[in-house]
Design a protein around this motif. Structure first.
Motif, PDB file in Angstrom:
ATOM      1  N   UNK A 232       0.827  -1.205   0.000  1.00 27.82           N
ATOM      2  CA  UNK A 232       0.000   0.000   0.000  1.00 27.82           C
ATOM      3  C   UNK A 232       0.864   1.259   0.000  1.00 27.82           C
ATOM      4  N   UNK A 233       0.811   2.035  -1.085  1.00 23.32           N
ATOM      5  CA  UNK A 233       1.571   3.277  -1.171  1.00 23.32           C
ATOM      6  C   UNK A 233       1.080   4.290  -0.136  1.00 23.32           C
ATOM      7  N   UNK A 234      -0.223   4.290   0.101  1.00 29.47           N
ATOM      8  CA  UNK A 234      -0.825   5.267   1.002  1.00 29.47           C
ATOM      9  C   UNK A 234      -0.268   5.137   2.414  1.00 29.47           C
ATOM     10  N   UNK A 235       0.001   3.926   2.844  1.00 27.87           N
ATOM     11  CA  UNK A 235       0.537   3.671   4.195  1.00 27.87           C
ATOM     12  C   UNK A 235       1.820   4.464   4.415  1.00 27.87           C
ATOM     13  N   UNK A 236       2.745   4.374   3.468  1.00 26.21           N
ATOM     14  CA  UNK A 236       4.030   5.071   3.603  1.00 26.21           C
ATOM     15  C   UNK A 236       3.863   6.570   3.439  1.00 26.21           C
ATOM     16  N   UNK A 237       3.067   6.997   2.465  1.00 24.28           N
ATOM     17  CA  UNK A 237       2.914   8.422   2.172  1.00 24.28           C
ATOM     18  C   UNK A 237       2.386   9.185   3.386  1.00 24.28           C
ATOM     19  N   UNK A 238       1.364   8.648   4.010  1.00 24.51           N
ATOM     20  CA  UNK A 238       0.756   9.323   5.155  1.00 24.51           C
ATOM     21  C   UNK A 238       1.751   9.464   6.302  1.00 24.51           C
ATOM     22  N   UNK A 239       2.503   8.427   6.593  1.00 24.54           N
ATOM     23  CA  UNK A 239       3.430   8.447   7.728  1.00 24.54           C
ATOM     24  C   UNK A 239       4.580   9.435   7.501  1.00 24.54           C
ATOM     25  N   UNK A 240       5.119   9.431   6.291  1.00 21.11           N
ATOM     26  CA  UNK A 240       6.226  10.345   6.016  1.00 21.11           C
ATOM     27  C   UNK A 240       5.743  11.789   5.971  1.00 21.11           C
ATOM     28  N   UNK A 241       4.583  12.037   5.378  1.00 22.99           N
ATOM     29  CA  UNK A 241       4.077  13.410   5.309  1.00 22.99           C
ATOM     30  C   UNK A 241       3.744  13.946   6.697  1.00 22.99           C
ATOM     31  N   UNK A 242       3.244  13.075   7.581  1.00 24.36           N
ATOM     32  CA  UNK A 242       2.992  13.501   8.966  1.00 24.36           C
ATOM     33  C   UNK A 242       4.292  13.872   9.668  1.00 24.36           C
ATOM     34  N   UNK A 243       5.316  13.052   9.480  1.00 28.56           N
ATOM     35  CA  UNK A 243       6.607  13.328  10.120  1.00 28.56           C
ATOM     36  C   UNK A 243       7.262  14.554   9.509  1.00 28.56           C
ATOM     37  N   UNK A 248       9.183  20.197   9.918  1.00 27.73           N
ATOM     38  CA  UNK A 248       9.195  21.610   9.542  1.00 27.73           C
ATOM     39  C   UNK A 248       8.767  22.505  10.697  1.00 27.73           C
ATOM     40  N   UNK A 249       7.825  22.034  11.483  1.00 25.38           N
ATOM     41  CA  UNK A 249       7.367  22.807  12.635  1.00 25.38           C
ATOM     42  C   UNK A 249       8.508  23.011  13.634  1.00 25.38           C
ATOM     43  N   UNK A 250       9.255  21.937  13.905  1.00 22.24           N
ATOM     44  CA  UNK A 250      10.383  22.027  14.830  1.00 22.24           C
ATOM     45  C   UNK A 250      11.480  22.908  14.252  1.00 22.24           C
ATOM     46  N   UNK A 251      11.743  22.761  12.950  1.00 24.62           N
ATOM     47  CA  UNK A 251      12.806  23.543  12.308  1.00 24.62           C
ATOM     48  C   UNK A 251      12.530  25.034  12.358  1.00 24.62           C
ATOM     49  N   UNK A 252      11.252  25.405  12.431  1.00 29.25           N
ATOM     50  CA  UNK A 252      10.878  26.823  12.509  1.00 29.25           C
ATOM     51  C   UNK A 252      10.520  27.224  13.939  1.00 29.25           C
ATOM     52  N   UNK A 253      11.130  26.503  14.901  1.00 30.00           N
ATOM     53  CA  UNK A 253      11.019  26.836  16.331  1.00 30.00           C
ATOM     54  C   UNK A 253       9.591  26.691  16.857  1.00 30.00           C
ATOM     55  N   UNK A 254       8.804  25.816  16.248  1.00 30.64           N
ATOM     56  CA  UNK A 254       7.472  25.548  16.757  1.00 30.64           C
ATOM     57  C   UNK A 254       7.519  24.521  17.879  1.00 30.64           C
ATOM     58  N   UNK A 255       6.361  24.288  18.466  1.00 28.49           N
ATOM     59  CA  UNK A 255       6.270  23.337  19.578  1.00 28.49           C
ATOM     60  C   UNK A 255       5.158  22.348  19.271  1.00 28.49           C
ATOM     61  N   UNK A 256       5.439  21.055  19.354  1.00 30.32           N
ATOM     62  CA  UNK A 256       4.457  20.038  19.026  1.00 30.32           C
ATOM     63  C   UNK A 256       3.833  19.480  20.298  1.00 30.32           C
ATOM     64  N   UNK A 257       2.666  18.898  20.150  1.00 28.37           N
ATOM     65  CA  UNK A 257       1.952  18.342  21.295  1.00 28.37           C
ATOM     66  C   UNK A 257       2.504  16.969  21.662  1.00 28.37           C
ATOM     67  N   UNK A 258       2.096  16.479  22.822  1.00 28.55           N
ATOM     68  CA  UNK A 258       2.505  15.134  23.247  1.00 28.55           C
ATOM     69  C   UNK A 258       1.954  14.080  22.297  1.00 28.55           C
ATOM     70  N   UNK A 259       0.755  14.321  21.762  1.00 26.97           N
ATOM     71  CA  UNK A 259       0.162  13.388  20.804  1.00 26.97           C
ATOM     72  C   UNK A 259       1.005  13.306  19.530  1.00 26.97           C
ATOM     73  N   UNK A 260       1.501  14.452  19.080  1.00 28.71           N
ATOM     74  CA  UNK A 260       2.343  14.457  17.878  1.00 28.71           C
ATOM     75  C   UNK A 260       3.682  13.771  18.134  1.00 28.71           C
ATOM     76  N   UNK A 261       4.223  13.967  19.338  1.00 28.02           N
ATOM     77  CA  UNK A 261       5.464  13.282  19.686  1.00 28.02           C
ATOM     78  C   UNK A 261       5.252  11.773  19.711  1.00 28.02           C
ATOM     79  N   UNK A 262       4.128  11.342  20.253  1.00 25.52           N
ATOM     80  CA  UNK A 262       3.828   9.916  20.282  1.00 25.52           C
ATOM     81  C   UNK A 262       3.650   9.372  18.874  1.00 25.52           C
ATOM     82  N   UNK A 263       3.039  10.180  17.988  1.00 26.03           N
ATOM     83  CA  UNK A 263       2.889   9.770  16.593  1.00 26.03           C
ATOM     84  C   UNK A 263       4.248   9.573  15.933  1.00 26.03           C
ATOM     85  N   UNK A 264       5.185  10.488  16.215  1.00 25.74           N
ATOM     86  CA  UNK A 264       6.533  10.382  15.654  1.00 25.74           C
ATOM     87  C   UNK A 264       7.189   9.069  16.104  1.00 25.74           C
TER      88      UNK A 264
END
Length: 285
Positions: A232-243, A248-264
């Motif tokens: 499934x191409x979609x499986x890989x695409x979704x995971x990489x695009x989420x990461x 990019x958020x971190x690179x621009x000094x943003x702050x991610x939630x605990x849920x996003x960290x768990x997703x990573x």
């Protein structure tokens, strides 16, 4: 009559420790704290010039201090002169008979046993005099540590994917999408104009963006589909695009939630499992 050795102390580290102790216990000039910080984690060398000094029975010597790079800004003419005088006094106390005619300073990297957090806090403390009264909240340190943890997972996945594609590329004739090729050429040209920057790597894969790695895989899906769930191409695409979004958020000094960290972390485990990055992978990477 004092008999001088006209030689440097046998153990320079012991001598430096005595110098630091003098600064801490007996020195009282306004630049005391600057000198103490300057000599933190420093090393010392004493080099004779081969000439006699202007002081009777004293040989000329140059003293070299190897100090943390970040502390070089502490060196002013006054600080240098005071340190020169103190060093001479301490050499006198050791009966060395050396006249200090010059000081030199060379930068060294931070010691390995100093954590990033410790060095960051020390730098912030040292910079208070030049921040125009701006108060840097302590929570920035905590958030910075959390973001560095998230980026570590992304960094590993990104480069693991590069190595994975490179392995397949050695076995199959891969074709890169046109926009990926343009990005590679652009990054190579930029690097060629900035010689002071380190080379990214000896493969074109290190000159494309993280999100473009999945584009390469999808573009050559016939060679990669066996490595992914239900092909499934979609499986890989979704995971990489989420990461990639979080990256990019971190690179621009943003702050991610605990849920996003768990997703990573979750994506990290699933992607590496699919790429078979395990100790028992007979092919290895």
């Amino acid at each position: 009559m004092t008999s001088y050795t006209n030689e440097a102390p046998d153990d320079l580290q012991v001598f430096l420790n005595k110098l630091k102790l003098y600064l801490d216990k007996a020195y009282s000039k306004p630049d005391k704290e600057k000198l103490k910080r300057l000599l933190a984690s420093a090393k010392i060398d004493i080099q004779k010039t081969g000439r006699w000094g202007s002081i009777h029975a004293h040989a000329e010597a140059k003293v070299v201090f190897y100090v943390l790079y970040k502390n070089l800004e502490l060196i002013t003419p006054g600080v240098k002169e005071n340190l020169k005088n103190i060093t001479y006094q301490m050499l006198q106390a050791e009966n060395c008979g050396l006249e200090v005619t010059d000081l030199e300073f060379f930068p060294v990297a931070s010691p390995e046993n100093v954590s990033v957090e410790e060095e960051l806090m020390e730098t912030i403390e040292a910079a208070k005099q030049v921040t125009n009264g701006i108060n840097l909240p302590a929570e920035l340190i905590a958030k910075g540590k959390e973001m560095s943890e998230a980026y570590l997972y992304i960094y590993f996945v990104e480069n693991a994917l590069r190595l994975f594609i490179e392995k397949i590329q050695g076995q199959k004739p891969l074709d890169f999408p046109r926009d990926v090729t343009r990005t590679i050429e652009k990054n190579k040209n930029n690097e060629a104009q900035s010689r002071f920057l380190p080379l990214r790597g000896n493969s074109d894969l290190f000159y494309c963006d993280f999100v473009q790695l999945q584009q390469i895989i999808v573009h050559n899906w016939e060679y990669f589909k066996e490595y992914f769930p239900q092909q499934d191409q979609h499986w890989l695409r979704v995971k990489i695009e989420d990461m990639y979004r979080v990256r990019n958020l971190i690179a621009h000094c943003g702050y991610i939630s605990k849920e996003e960290l768990q997703m990573i972390k979750s994506n990290f485990k699933m992607i590496l499992r699919q790429l078979k990055f395990q100790d028992n992978d007979k092919d290895g990477f």
